[in-house]
Design an enzyme around this catalytic site. Structure first.
Site, mmCIF file in Angstrom:
data_model
loop_
_atom_site.group_PDB
_atom_site.id
_atom_site.type_symbol
_atom_site.label_atom_id
_atom_site.label_comp_id
_atom_site.label_asym_id
_atom_site.label_seq_id
_atom_site.Cartn_x
_atom_site.Cartn_y
_atom_site.Cartn_z
ATOM 1 N N GLN A 150 1.319 -8.691 -6.483
ATOM 2 C CA GLN A 150 0.920 -10.201 -6.719
ATOM 3 C C GLN A 150 1.862 -10.964 -7.848
ATOM 4 O O GLN A 150 1.768 -12.239 -7.559
ATOM 5 C CB GLN A 150 -0.607 -10.371 -7.149
ATOM 6 C CG GLN A 150 -1.523 -9.851 -6.244
ATOM 7 C CD GLN A 150 -1.698 -10.735 -5.053
ATOM 8 O OE1 GLN A 150 -1.150 -11.891 -4.844
ATOM 9 N NE2 GLN A 150 -2.415 -10.098 -3.704
ATOM 10 N N ASN A 156 -5.185 -9.127 -8.306
ATOM 11 C CA ASN A 156 -5.020 -9.882 -6.952
ATOM 12 C C ASN A 156 -6.490 -10.795 -6.879
ATOM 13 O O ASN A 156 -6.408 -11.646 -6.047
ATOM 14 C CB ASN A 156 -4.955 -8.827 -5.805
ATOM 15 C CG ASN A 156 -5.971 -7.850 -5.816
ATOM 16 O OD1 ASN A 156 -5.898 -6.975 -6.611
ATOM 17 N ND2 ASN A 156 -6.832 -7.864 -4.972
ATOM 18 N N CYS A 161 -8.521 -7.289 1.206
ATOM 19 C CA CYS A 161 -8.577 -5.891 1.866
ATOM 20 C C CYS A 161 -10.047 -5.198 1.846
ATOM 21 O O CYS A 161 -10.272 -4.503 2.471
ATOM 22 C CB CYS A 161 -7.630 -5.172 1.075
ATOM 23 S SG CYS A 161 -6.081 -5.763 1.135
ATOM 24 N N GLY A 194 6.205 -7.783 1.219
ATOM 25 C CA GLY A 194 6.954 -8.796 1.907
ATOM 26 C C GLY A 194 5.980 -10.166 2.348
ATOM 27 O O GLY A 194 6.298 -11.077 1.876
ATOM 28 N N THR A 218 0.727 -1.031 -0.066
ATOM 29 C CA THR A 218 0.095 0.020 -0.022
ATOM 30 C C THR A 218 0.810 1.376 0.124
ATOM 31 O O THR A 218 0.666 2.293 -0.759
ATOM 32 C CB THR A 218 -0.946 -0.011 1.092
ATOM 33 O OG1 THR A 218 -1.744 -1.306 1.202
ATOM 34 C CG2 THR A 218 -1.794 1.145 1.237
HETATM 35 N N1 PLP Z 1 -1.648 -4.415 -4.210
HETATM 36 C C1 PLP Z 1 -2.407 -5.703 -4.448
HETATM 37 C C2 PLP Z 1 -2.360 -6.100 -5.600
HETATM 38 C C3 PLP Z 1 -2.541 -6.581 -3.488
HETATM 39 O O1 PLP Z 1 -2.994 -7.639 -3.466
HETATM 40 C C4 PLP Z 1 -2.174 -5.671 -2.096
HETATM 41 C C5 PLP Z 1 -2.642 -6.511 -0.785
HETATM 42 O O2 PLP Z 1 -3.742 -7.398 -0.788
HETATM 43 C C6 PLP Z 1 -1.603 -4.582 -2.015
HETATM 44 C C7 PLP Z 1 -1.337 -3.869 -3.106
HETATM 45 C C8 PLP Z 1 -1.497 -3.950 -0.470
HETATM 46 O O3 PLP Z 1 -0.327 -4.516 -0.118
HETATM 47 P P1 PLP Z 1 0.078 -4.434 1.372
HETATM 48 O O4 PLP Z 1 -1.004 -5.476 2.262
HETATM 49 O O5 PLP Z 1 1.316 -4.912 1.593
HETATM 50 O O6 PLP Z 1 -0.254 -3.303 1.718
#
Ligand code: PLP
Length: 407
Positions: free
Chosen positions: A195, A167, A341, A216, A87
């Site tokens: 992803q 995702n 999410c 990570g 994010t």
């Molecule tokens: N981008 C994609 C395509 C994701 O699948 C995710 C998490 O599900 C994120 C961004 C966000 O990553 P993080 O959980 O490390 O903030």
């Protein structure tokens, strides 16, 4: 009595086997990674910015990890900066480009199936009148058309952001073509590769992208750590100001243990990516064939020709995906309805809606996402459970009650 109630939920059956098929949400930490991290949680407690021995030990570990992350995508170490996750990497890339001092252009082009880490930020920038946001659609297979992206570009375009692999559906986008047309016009190109890194080979010397996000915890690494690839020569406005860590681009005392963990997992992935991806694709195909044979009205969401090796997204006609997900959970099988999410919300997936699906079909989606440690037996067990569960759920036609949902 219809639907699944909290009483039923709390009457947990003894679980025969825990089967985790939600690796796109997050992955378990690999033991080798934990092993590498432990010294930096125990004895090496220095601040990587300190000049004494404690600090220098940690600085060395951070720079080694930077080399390991860079090597996985064939970047230069100086093109990798550490963040708190996907994010933050997406936010830093987009805001950092839009706000960079020498850029006055306003048009920001993205797609309707981006992760909310991209989409919500772009919408917020548009609401604040910082950008003129243009959103390209996707086709019924979940693919963006590079020509449609090109049509949205004008001389005033500051950035294009198109994710590498979705995702929810796992659909892999034609980012090489999008990147090439951005390059021709001199427009920076960001791709959310959260992803795809670790599943697909990525070589940033060949792929025409300027910024790419890494997380990570999607790689069997730790949570709360990520990286952003920023091609040399790309100007980026820092978003966290303070101690000028990460060459002034991301201030804040380094999460040394997290960084070491991310570096170690990237090092491991480099040697095994091809074999592991091939194995996961085999299991994913076994799952797909098995479920489609066992549940005849199940249908695949998204392109099967352009897809990550580990994701299978299925629609279960006229059933609520949440109910299927909780029914599987009761049997010890963890899957997800679309993006983890957004799992706190009852809205159907914006990705499936963007693909032209009805609310009903989009609400019936289940995402199975496999990981390196899944076995054929686990896949067969998941397949064998589905017909019975489907029958039970169809006999209880009421939707899952919102107030019964666990928090
Ligand atoms: N981008 C994609 C395509 C994701 O699948 C995710 C998490 O599900 C994120 C961004 C966000 O990553 P993080 O959980 O490390 O903030």
């Amino acid at each position: 009595m219809t639907g699944i109630t909290s009483v039923e939920m709390s009457r947990e059956k003894p679980r025969r086997q825990e089967i985790y098929l939600d690796h796109s949400a997050t992955t378990p930490l690999r033991p080798e990674v934990l092993e590498a991290m432990l010294p930096y949680l125990r004895e090496h407690h220095g601040n990587a910015g300190s000049l004494h021995r404690f600090g220098r030990e940690c600085r060395h570990a951070v720079e080694t990890a930077r080399e390991q992350v860079a090597a996985l995508i064939n970047a230069e170490p100086c093109e990798i900066l550490f963040t708190s996750g996907g994010t933050e990497s997406d936010n830093l890339a987009i805001r950092g480009i839009v706000e960079a001092g020498d850029r006055t252009a306003k048009r920001l082009v993205t797609t309707a199936m981006e992760h909310h880490a991209v989409l919500h930020l772009c919408e917020s920038l548009a609401r604040a009148n910082r950008v003129d946001l243009q959103v390209a659609g996707v086709d019924r297979e979940g693919l963006v058309d590079p020509d449609a992206v090109e049509e949205l570009l004008d001389d005033d375009t500051v950035l294009v952001s198109v994710m590498h692999a979705n995702n929810e559906t796992g659909v892999v986008q034609p980012i090489e073509r999008v990147g090439t047309l951005c390059q021709k016009r001199g427009v920076p190109f960001h791709s959310d590769t959260v992803q795809s890194v670790g599943k697909l080979p990525i070589d940033v010397r060949k792929l025409p992208l300027d910024l790419a996000a890494i997380s990570g915890h999607k790689l069997h690494g730790p949570k709360g750590i990520g990286a952003l690839f920023v091609r040399s020569g790309t100007s980026l406005e820092p978003q966290a100001l303070g101690g000028a860590q990460e060459r002034g681009r991301r201030s804040g005392t380094e999460n040394v243990a997290g960084i070491v963990g991310l570096g170690r997992v990237c090092e491991l992935l480099r040697g095994e990516l091809q074999d592991v991806s091939k194995r996961m694709a085999g299991l994913r195909d076994r799952l797909q064939e098995g479920v489609l044979a066992a549940v005849p009205d199940a249908a695949i969401n998204g392109s099967t020709a352009h897809r990550l090796p580990n994701i299978l997204n299925l629609a279960f006609e006229s059933l609520d995906g949440e109910r299927v997900m909780f029914a599987l959970d009761q049997e010890g099988v963890a899957v997800s309805t679309g993006s983890a999410c957004t799992a706190g919300s009852l809205d159907p997936s914006h990705v499936l809606l963007a693909m032209g699906q009805s609310h009903e079909r989009a609400s019936s989606a289940i995402r199975f996402s496999l990981g390196r440690d899944n076995t054929g037996e686990e896949i067969d067990r998941a397949i064998s459970l589905l017909p019975g569960l489907m029958e039970q759920l169809r006999e209880k036609p009421d939707g899952f009650l919102a107030e019964d949902r666990p928090v």
